[in-house]
Design a protein around this motif. Structure first.
Motif, mmCIF file in Angstrom:
data_model
loop_
_atom_site.group_PDB
_atom_site.id
_atom_site.type_symbol
_atom_site.label_atom_id
_atom_site.label_comp_id
_atom_site.label_asym_id
_atom_site.label_seq_id
_atom_site.Cartn_x
_atom_site.Cartn_y
_atom_site.Cartn_z
ATOM 1 N N CYS A 50 0.825 -1.215 0.000
ATOM 2 C CA CYS A 50 0.000 0.000 0.000
ATOM 3 C C CYS A 50 0.854 1.258 0.000
ATOM 4 O O CYS A 50 0.351 2.358 -0.238
ATOM 5 C CB CYS A 50 -0.965 0.003 1.189
ATOM 6 N N GLY A 51 2.151 1.106 0.286
ATOM 7 C CA GLY A 51 3.051 2.257 0.235
ATOM 8 C C GLY A 51 3.213 2.981 1.555
ATOM 9 O O GLY A 51 3.821 4.048 1.612
ATOM 10 N N SER A 52 2.740 2.406 2.655
ATOM 11 C CA SER A 52 2.817 3.072 3.959
ATOM 12 C C SER A 52 4.233 3.124 4.521
ATOM 13 O O SER A 52 4.537 3.941 5.374
ATOM 14 C CB SER A 52 1.912 2.364 4.963
ATOM 15 N N GLY A 53 5.095 2.216 4.054
ATOM 16 C CA GLY A 53 6.450 2.139 4.587
ATOM 17 C C GLY A 53 6.559 1.156 5.733
ATOM 18 O O GLY A 53 7.658 0.862 6.200
ATOM 19 N N LYS A 54 5.446 0.645 6.207
ATOM 20 C CA LYS A 54 5.460 -0.332 7.294
ATOM 21 C C LYS A 54 5.631 -1.729 6.724
ATOM 22 O O LYS A 54 5.419 -1.963 5.534
ATOM 23 C CB LYS A 54 4.134 -0.288 8.055
ATOM 24 N N LYS A 55 6.004 -2.661 7.612
ATOM 25 C CA LYS A 55 6.024 -4.056 7.213
ATOM 26 C C LYS A 55 4.583 -4.501 6.985
ATOM 27 O O LYS A 55 3.655 -4.012 7.643
ATOM 28 C CB LYS A 55 6.654 -4.933 8.297
ATOM 29 N N TYR A 56 4.413 -5.436 6.063
ATOM 30 C CA TYR A 56 3.081 -5.931 5.727
ATOM 31 C C TYR A 56 2.346 -6.439 6.963
ATOM 32 O O TYR A 56 1.163 -6.170 7.147
ATOM 33 C CB TYR A 56 3.212 -7.026 4.664
ATOM 34 N N LYS A 57 3.051 -7.167 7.864
ATOM 35 C CA LYS A 57 2.411 -7.750 9.040
ATOM 36 C C LYS A 57 1.903 -6.693 10.024
ATOM 37 O O LYS A 57 1.020 -6.934 10.812
ATOM 38 C CB LYS A 57 3.339 -8.722 9.741
ATOM 39 N N LYS A 58 2.475 -5.478 9.957
ATOM 40 C CA LYS A 58 2.069 -4.400 10.866
ATOM 41 C C LYS A 58 1.062 -3.451 10.205
ATOM 42 O O LYS A 58 0.574 -2.530 10.844
ATOM 43 C CB LYS A 58 3.283 -3.576 11.303
ATOM 44 N N CYS A 59 0.766 -3.710 8.910
ATOM 45 C CA CYS A 59 -0.115 -2.798 8.176
ATOM 46 C C CYS A 59 -1.323 -3.585 7.640
ATOM 47 O O CYS A 59 -2.145 -4.041 8.409
ATOM 48 C CB CYS A 59 0.676 -2.131 7.054
ATOM 49 N N CYS A 60 -1.382 -3.761 6.350
ATOM 50 C CA CYS A 60 -2.535 -4.428 5.714
ATOM 51 C C CYS A 60 -2.642 -5.908 6.066
ATOM 52 O O CYS A 60 -3.723 -6.488 5.967
ATOM 53 C CB CYS A 60 -2.473 -4.240 4.219
ATOM 54 N N GLY A 61 -1.549 -6.543 6.427
ATOM 55 C CA GLY A 61 -1.570 -7.956 6.767
ATOM 56 C C GLY A 61 -1.915 -8.229 8.229
ATOM 57 O O GLY A 61 -2.007 -9.390 8.644
ATOM 58 N N ARG A 62 -2.138 -7.204 8.982
ATOM 59 C CA ARG A 62 -2.416 -7.320 10.403
ATOM 60 C C ARG A 62 -3.666 -8.176 10.674
ATOM 61 O O ARG A 62 -3.696 -8.950 11.609
ATOM 62 C CB ARG A 62 -2.595 -5.924 10.992
ATOM 63 N N ASN A 63 -4.681 -8.064 9.859
ATOM 64 C CA ASN A 63 -5.945 -8.758 10.090
ATOM 65 C C ASN A 63 -5.993 -10.169 9.530
ATOM 66 O O ASN A 63 -6.994 -10.847 9.654
ATOM 67 C CB ASN A 63 -7.112 -7.935 9.541
ATOM 68 N N GLU A 64 -4.928 -10.627 8.865
ATOM 69 C CA GLU A 64 -4.933 -11.951 8.252
ATOM 70 C C GLU A 64 -4.673 -13.057 9.237
ATOM 71 O O GLU A 64 -4.921 -14.215 8.969
ATOM 72 C CB GLU A 64 -3.912 -12.022 7.110
ATOM 73 N N ASP A 65 -4.129 -12.776 10.406
ATOM 74 C CA ASP A 65 -3.797 -13.816 11.379
ATOM 75 C C ASP A 65 -5.000 -14.350 12.080
ATOM 76 O O ASP A 65 -6.024 -14.092 12.260
ATOM 77 C CB ASP A 65 -2.811 -13.288 12.428
#
Length: 168
Positions: A153-168
């Motif tokens: 998404c371009g936020s600069g964060k790691k995927y797991k801390k951004c858009c991937g946060r809800n996948e777990d």
């Protein structure tokens, strides 16, 4: 019945026969190999004549020429309506060597792309380039984002801390 329909009927008739079907297909592949070897050795980029003439020249049945045209069709400058072919139909096959070699690789037909006659038509370097392109085109590529990769998404964060946060 058109020649291509005759080809289909012959193949269907033999498919119920188990070993006979495979023997017939293998015989056709050898005829196909010999036809390509002749075309390549003559460096004939344009093959033309009636279906009957081509059948005589390449030692095939007329309906097998229709199948041959079906096989080479994607390697031509202009495609041919192989389903409409009759014995007296005029055929002109303008072959694009590079496309033909690529399509032989795609068909997984080593009896065709390993013909010695290719050496006089395409240099080894060109054949190697086409093979590399074929491998690149057919290689499986995963577009999955890893947990520790930057978020797409371009936020600069790691995927797991951004858009991937809800996948777990």
């Amino acid at each position: 019945m058109g020649l291509y329909k005759t080809w289909e009927a012959k193949v269907e008739d033999r498919q119920g026969g188990g070993k006979n079907a495979q023997e017939y297909i293998n015989e056709y592949y050898m005829k196909e190999r010999d036809a390509y070897a002749k075309i390549l050795s003559e460096k004939t980029q344009t093959v033309s004549g009636t279906v009957k003439e081509l059948a005589e020249k390449y030692e095939m049945e007329a309906f097998e020429i229709a199948a041959f045209v079906d096989g080479i069709n994607t390697s031509l400058e202009e495609t041919v309506d192989y389903e409409a072919l009759e014995e007296d139909s005029a055929v002109e096959l303008k072959i694009v060597w590079e496309k033909l070699y690529y399509n032989m690789l795609k068909a997984r037909a080593p009896w065709l792309y390993q013909l010695e006659e290719w050496a006089d038509v395409l240099s080894e370097e060109v054949r190697d380039e086409i093979t590399a392109q074929f491998k690149a085109d057919t290689q499986a590529v995963s577009n999955k984002v890893g947990r520790n990769d930057p978020c797409p998404c371009g936020s600069g964060k790691k995927y797991k801390k951004c858009c991937g946060r809800n996948e777990d």
